[in-house]
Design a protein around this motif. Structure first.
Motif, PDB file in Angstrom:
ATOM      1  N   LYS A  82       1.248  -1.344   0.394  1.00 52.68           N
ATOM      2  CA  LYS A  82       0.507   0.013   0.207  1.00 52.68           C
ATOM      3  C   LYS A  82       0.985   1.049  -0.370  1.00 52.68           C
ATOM      4  O   LYS A  82       0.460   2.359  -0.651  1.00 52.68           O
ATOM      5  CB  LYS A  82      -1.142   0.216   0.952  1.00 52.68           C
ATOM      6  N   LYS A  83       2.189   1.041   0.546  1.00 60.56           N
ATOM      7  CA  LYS A  83       2.955   2.593   0.538  1.00 60.56           C
ATOM      8  C   LYS A  83       3.087   2.790  -0.722  1.00 60.56           C
ATOM      9  O   LYS A  83       3.329   4.027  -1.433  1.00 60.56           O
ATOM     10  CB  LYS A  83       4.179   2.340   2.118  1.00 60.56           C
ATOM     11  N   CYS A  84       3.579   2.250  -1.114  1.00 61.57           N
ATOM     12  CA  CYS A  84       4.430   2.368  -3.331  1.00 61.57           C
ATOM     13  C   CYS A  84       3.270   2.161  -3.783  1.00 61.57           C
ATOM     14  O   CYS A  84       3.406   2.587  -5.070  1.00 61.57           O
ATOM     15  CB  CYS A  84       5.876   1.970  -3.060  1.00 61.57           C
ATOM     16  N   ARG A 123       9.328  -5.001  -2.606  1.00 60.47           N
ATOM     17  CA  ARG A 123      10.959  -5.481  -1.980  1.00 60.47           C
ATOM     18  C   ARG A 123      12.131  -4.546  -3.094  1.00 60.47           C
ATOM     19  O   ARG A 123      12.758  -3.494  -2.248  1.00 60.47           O
ATOM     20  CB  ARG A 123      11.772  -6.910  -2.157  1.00 60.47           C
ATOM     21  N   TYR A 124      11.457  -4.102  -4.312  1.00 62.44           N
ATOM     22  CA  TYR A 124      11.863  -3.782  -5.268  1.00 62.44           C
ATOM     23  C   TYR A 124      12.024  -1.798  -4.525  1.00 62.44           C
ATOM     24  O   TYR A 124      13.175  -1.313  -4.849  1.00 62.44           O
ATOM     25  CB  TYR A 124      11.666  -3.021  -6.374  1.00 62.44           C
ATOM     26  N   CYS A 125      10.788  -1.366  -4.665  1.00 63.49           N
ATOM     27  CA  CYS A 125      10.966   0.174  -3.973  1.00 63.49           C
ATOM     28  C   CYS A 125      12.349   1.093  -2.266  1.00 63.49           C
ATOM     29  O   CYS A 125      13.085   1.333  -2.802  1.00 63.49           O
ATOM     30  CB  CYS A 125      10.049   0.559  -3.992  1.00 63.49           C
ATOM     31  N   ASP A 130      17.608   2.649  -0.286  1.00 63.13           N
ATOM     32  CA  ASP A 130      18.551   2.220  -0.005  1.00 63.13           C
ATOM     33  C   ASP A 130      19.719   2.550  -0.577  1.00 63.13           C
ATOM     34  O   ASP A 130      21.002   3.079   0.500  1.00 63.13           O
ATOM     35  CB  ASP A 130      18.755   0.055   0.551  1.00 63.13           C
ATOM     36  N   TYR A 131      19.693   2.121  -1.920  1.00 65.81           N
ATOM     37  CA  TYR A 131      20.755   2.559  -2.984  1.00 65.81           C
ATOM     38  C   TYR A 131      20.362   4.190  -2.929  1.00 65.81           C
ATOM     39  O   TYR A 131      21.519   4.802  -2.849  1.00 65.81           O
ATOM     40  CB  TYR A 131      20.839   1.783  -4.307  1.00 65.81           C
ATOM     41  N   ALA A 132      19.918   4.715  -2.929  1.00 59.99           N
ATOM     42  CA  ALA A 132      19.399   6.157  -3.197  1.00 59.99           C
ATOM     43  C   ALA A 132      19.856   7.030  -1.765  1.00 59.99           C
ATOM     44  O   ALA A 132      20.796   7.597  -2.151  1.00 59.99           O
ATOM     45  CB  ALA A 132      18.375   6.706  -3.616  1.00 59.99           C
ATOM     46  N   GLN A 133      19.845   6.147  -0.179  1.00 60.56           N
ATOM     47  CA  GLN A 133      20.634   6.599   0.786  1.00 60.56           C
ATOM     48  C   GLN A 133      21.998   6.841   0.674  1.00 60.56           C
ATOM     49  O   GLN A 133      22.317   6.925   1.109  1.00 60.56           O
ATOM     50  CB  GLN A 133      20.023   5.917   2.013  1.00 60.56           C
TER      51      GLN A 133
END
Length: 169
Positions: A82-84, A123-125, A130-133
């Motif tokens: 639901k979040k994404c 999981r994808y998001c 994580d990569y963006a952070q």
């Protein structure tokens, strides 16, 4: 809470799939085996399930034939994050994709599903965040020059995206 849905329509939904060149013809070739084939041609196909690997042109076509002949009723396990707003499968990602293609072609097929809504992101998001952070924590110089840890993060992201993908069905 999981609920059984007798006729889940996957069309126009964003799905996170764990597919790569070894488990998907589209990921291997860039072309879906169901794109340039008619319903009539699919009716004339044989079912090859169990006789060929998942990345074969015959795999999804054979599965489509089973759906068209109403011989495939095993439910897919589908989750809405639901979040994404993305959907994912813990079982049945090929079934979901095949049924979406068949419905878009006008076939009268149904997909049984065990459906659950989850509060979080897929999981994808989560992995992309994580990569963006990790990239954000790098110095501006490292990001501009694309060196060191930046390359490591980019390579890891690229490797991840070779095995998992997002598709709007």
């Amino acid at each position: 809470m999981m609920k059984q849905v007798e006729n889940f329509d996957p069309r126009d939904k964003m799905f996170h799939f764990v597919l790569d060149q070894y488990s998907c013809y589209r990921r291997k070739t860039g072309i879906c085996s169901l794109d340039d084939i008619t319903i009539q041609e699919l009716f004339n196909c044989e079912s090859y399930i169990g006789e060929c690997n998942e990345s074969s042109i015959k795999y999804c076509r054979g599965m489509a034939k089973l759906f068209l002949d109403n011989k495939f009723s095993t439910p897919a396990d589908i989750y809405l994050n639901k979040k994404c707003g993305h959907y994912c499968c813990s079982g049945g990602q090929h079934r979901v994709c095949v049924v979406a293609h068949l419905l878009k072609k006008g076939a009268q097929v149904k997909l049984n599903a065990n459906f659950t809504e989850q509060e979080g992101s897929c999981r994808y998001c989560l992995i992309q965040e994580d990569y963006a952070q990790k990239e954000k924590r790098l110095s501006i110089l490292v990001r501009i020059l694309k060196i060191g840890e930046y390359k490591t993060i980019r390579n890891a992201r690229q490797n991840y995206e070779e095995h998992e993908c997002m598709y709007i069905l």
